[in-house]
Design a protein around this motif. Structure first.
Motif, PDB file in Angstrom:
ATOM      1  N   GLU A  80       0.873  -1.367   0.064  1.00 43.68           N
ATOM      2  CA  GLU A  80      -0.046  -0.041   0.152  1.00 43.68           C
ATOM      3  C   GLU A  80       0.801   1.217   0.188  1.00 43.68           C
ATOM      4  O   GLU A  80       0.415   2.450  -0.038  1.00 43.68           O
ATOM      5  CB  GLU A  80      -0.866  -0.012   1.073  1.00 43.68           C
ATOM      6  CG  GLU A  80      -0.509  -0.138   2.549  1.00 43.68           C
ATOM      7  CD  GLU A  80      -1.400  -0.456   3.517  1.00 43.68           C
ATOM      8  OE1 GLU A  80      -1.047  -0.185   4.762  1.00 43.68           O
ATOM      9  OE2 GLU A  80      -2.377  -1.018   3.456  1.00 43.68           O
ATOM     10  N   ARG A  81       2.190   1.129   0.103  1.00 49.03           N
ATOM     11  CA  ARG A  81       3.064   2.498   0.110  1.00 49.03           C
ATOM     12  C   ARG A  81       2.833   3.597   1.348  1.00 49.03           C
ATOM     13  O   ARG A  81       2.947   4.506   0.856  1.00 49.03           O
ATOM     14  CB  ARG A  81       3.307   2.835  -1.432  1.00 49.03           C
ATOM     15  CG  ARG A  81       3.632   1.642  -2.371  1.00 49.03           C
ATOM     16  CD  ARG A  81       4.884   1.740  -2.244  1.00 49.03           C
ATOM     17  NE  ARG A  81       5.380   0.945  -3.545  1.00 49.03           N
ATOM     18  CZ  ARG A  81       6.581  -0.020  -3.350  1.00 49.03           C
ATOM     19  NH1 ARG A  81       7.299   0.198  -2.410  1.00 49.03           N
ATOM     20  NH2 ARG A  81       6.975  -0.336  -4.637  1.00 49.03           N
ATOM     21  N   PHE A  82       2.302   3.146   2.252  1.00 49.98           N
ATOM     22  CA  PHE A  82       2.287   3.981   3.408  1.00 49.98           C
ATOM     23  C   PHE A  82       3.596   4.689   3.731  1.00 49.98           C
ATOM     24  O   PHE A  82       4.564   3.929   4.022  1.00 49.98           O
ATOM     25  CB  PHE A  82       1.508   3.613   4.535  1.00 49.98           C
ATOM     26  CG  PHE A  82       1.194   4.464   5.526  1.00 49.98           C
ATOM     27  CD1 PHE A  82       0.330   5.600   5.535  1.00 49.98           C
ATOM     28  CD2 PHE A  82       2.458   4.693   6.826  1.00 49.98           C
ATOM     29  CE1 PHE A  82       0.355   6.465   6.391  1.00 49.98           C
ATOM     30  CE2 PHE A  82       1.986   5.525   7.505  1.00 49.98           C
ATOM     31  CZ  PHE A  82       1.089   6.544   7.589  1.00 49.98           C
ATOM     32  N   PRO A  83       3.935   6.043   3.582  1.00 46.34           N
ATOM     33  CA  PRO A  83       5.208   6.409   3.831  1.00 46.34           C
ATOM     34  C   PRO A  83       5.492   6.331   5.325  1.00 46.34           C
ATOM     35  O   PRO A  83       4.601   6.679   6.003  1.00 46.34           O
ATOM     36  CB  PRO A  83       5.177   7.928   3.350  1.00 46.34           C
ATOM     37  CG  PRO A  83       3.707   8.340   3.304  1.00 46.34           C
ATOM     38  CD  PRO A  83       2.784   6.968   3.059  1.00 46.34           C
ATOM     39  N   MET A  84       6.693   5.862   5.735  1.00 44.15           N
ATOM     40  CA  MET A  84       7.266   6.064   6.933  1.00 44.15           C
ATOM     41  C   MET A  84       8.290   7.087   7.523  1.00 44.15           C
ATOM     42  O   MET A  84       8.099   7.620   8.696  1.00 44.15           O
ATOM     43  CB  MET A  84       7.469   4.594   7.560  1.00 44.15           C
ATOM     44  CG  MET A  84       6.539   3.558   7.732  1.00 44.15           C
ATOM     45  SD  MET A  84       6.844   1.950   8.218  1.00 44.15           S
ATOM     46  CE  MET A  84       8.105   1.326   6.894  1.00 44.15           C
ATOM     47  N   CYS A  85       8.998   7.233   6.495  1.00 44.72           N
ATOM     48  CA  CYS A  85      10.241   8.086   6.810  1.00 44.72           C
ATOM     49  C   CYS A  85      10.864   8.353   5.459  1.00 44.72           C
ATOM     50  O   CYS A  85      10.492   7.591   4.529  1.00 44.72           O
ATOM     51  CB  CYS A  85      10.894   8.203   7.986  1.00 44.72           C
ATOM     52  SG  CYS A  85      12.335   6.609   7.851  1.00 44.72           S
ATOM     53  N   GLU A  86      11.707   9.293   5.205  1.00 41.75           N
ATOM     54  CA  GLU A  86      12.557   9.757   4.343  1.00 41.75           C
ATOM     55  C   GLU A  86      13.943   9.913   4.795  1.00 41.75           C
ATOM     56  O   GLU A  86      14.098  10.508   5.747  1.00 41.75           O
ATOM     57  CB  GLU A  86      12.224  11.001   3.684  1.00 41.75           C
ATOM     58  CG  GLU A  86      12.720  11.326   2.225  1.00 41.75           C
ATOM     59  CD  GLU A  86      12.121  12.522   1.492  1.00 41.75           C
ATOM     60  OE1 GLU A  86      11.111  12.248   0.894  1.00 41.75           O
ATOM     61  OE2 GLU A  86      12.755  13.349   1.756  1.00 41.75           O
ATOM     62  N   ALA A  87      14.913   9.388   4.128  1.00 41.21           N
ATOM     63  CA  ALA A  87      16.550   9.482   4.421  1.00 41.21           C
ATOM     64  C   ALA A  87      17.146   9.678   3.227  1.00 41.21           C
ATOM     65  O   ALA A  87      16.947   9.332   2.238  1.00 41.21           O
ATOM     66  CB  ALA A  87      16.715   8.167   5.360  1.00 41.21           C
ATOM     67  N   THR A  88      18.450  10.192   3.532  1.00 45.92           N
ATOM     68  CA  THR A  88      19.326  10.412   2.219  1.00 45.92           C
ATOM     69  C   THR A  88      20.643   9.591   2.449  1.00 45.92           C
ATOM     70  O   THR A  88      21.231   9.599   3.697  1.00 45.92           O
ATOM     71  CB  THR A  88      19.676  11.844   2.301  1.00 45.92           C
ATOM     72  OG1 THR A  88      18.552  12.866   2.156  1.00 45.92           O
ATOM     73  CG2 THR A  88      20.622  12.266   1.226  1.00 45.92           C
ATOM     74  N   THR A  89      21.124   9.031   1.545  1.00 50.21           N
ATOM     75  CA  THR A  89      22.181   8.295   1.759  1.00 50.21           C
ATOM     76  C   THR A  89      23.414   8.886   1.948  1.00 50.21           C
ATOM     77  O   THR A  89      23.624   9.983   1.713  1.00 50.21           O
ATOM     78  CB  THR A  89      22.561   7.329   0.539  1.00 50.21           C
ATOM     79  OG1 THR A  89      22.835   8.323  -0.682  1.00 50.21           O
ATOM     80  CG2 THR A  89      21.473   6.310   0.115  1.00 50.21           C
TER      81      THR A  89
END
Length: 138
Positions: A80-89
């Motif tokens: 369902e692709r619910f966003p949990m967080c975003e990070a940068t490598t």
């Protein structure tokens, strides 16, 4: 004979001036292919008391094994692709979501059953790629 030479010189001069005025043909942009990446996601945990996901991380490298920094990675529930967080490598190609919010109840069940995905949507240099792993209660 003199008129023929004068005419020839006039034609040559007008042709030279016309060539100088016309723009040079645009060179085609070099064919640039976006590179493929290899993504690996690692097992994460869910802290029910603190109501957050912990230790969701993924690594992104080139096919040749070189880590890729500065990629924006989205950590989402599988399906369902619910966003949990975003990070940068970072410089070593690691993206980590240390404390992500717990998804709503339906997504929470999906997260525990199906796991999560670390998704890079692609950019002008790299093709899109995603990696999958499970998450457990910790």
């Amino acid at each position: 004979m003199k008129h023929t030479i004068k005419r020839w010189l006039a034609v040559a001069a007008s042709a030279a001036s016309l060539i100088a005025v016309l723009p040079a043909p645009a060179q085609a942009a070099p064919a640039f292919q976006r590179q493929r990446l290899i993504a690996t996601a690692y097992y994460g945990t869910l802290d029910i008391i603190a109501r957050e996901t912990l230790g969701l991380k993924a690594r992104f490298i080139t096919v040749g094994g070189r880590p890729v920094p500065n990629l924006v990675v989205n950590f989402v529930t599988t399906g369902e692709r619910f966003p949990m967080c975003e990070a940068t490598t970072d410089l070593n190609g690691w993206a980590e979501c240390r404390n992500g919010p717990v998804p709503p109840p339906q997504s929470l069940a999906n997260l525990l059953v199906n796991g999560y995905d670390a998704v890079f949507d692609g950019n002008r240099y790299y093709l899109p790629v995603s990696a999958h792993n499970n998450i457990g209660i910790g």
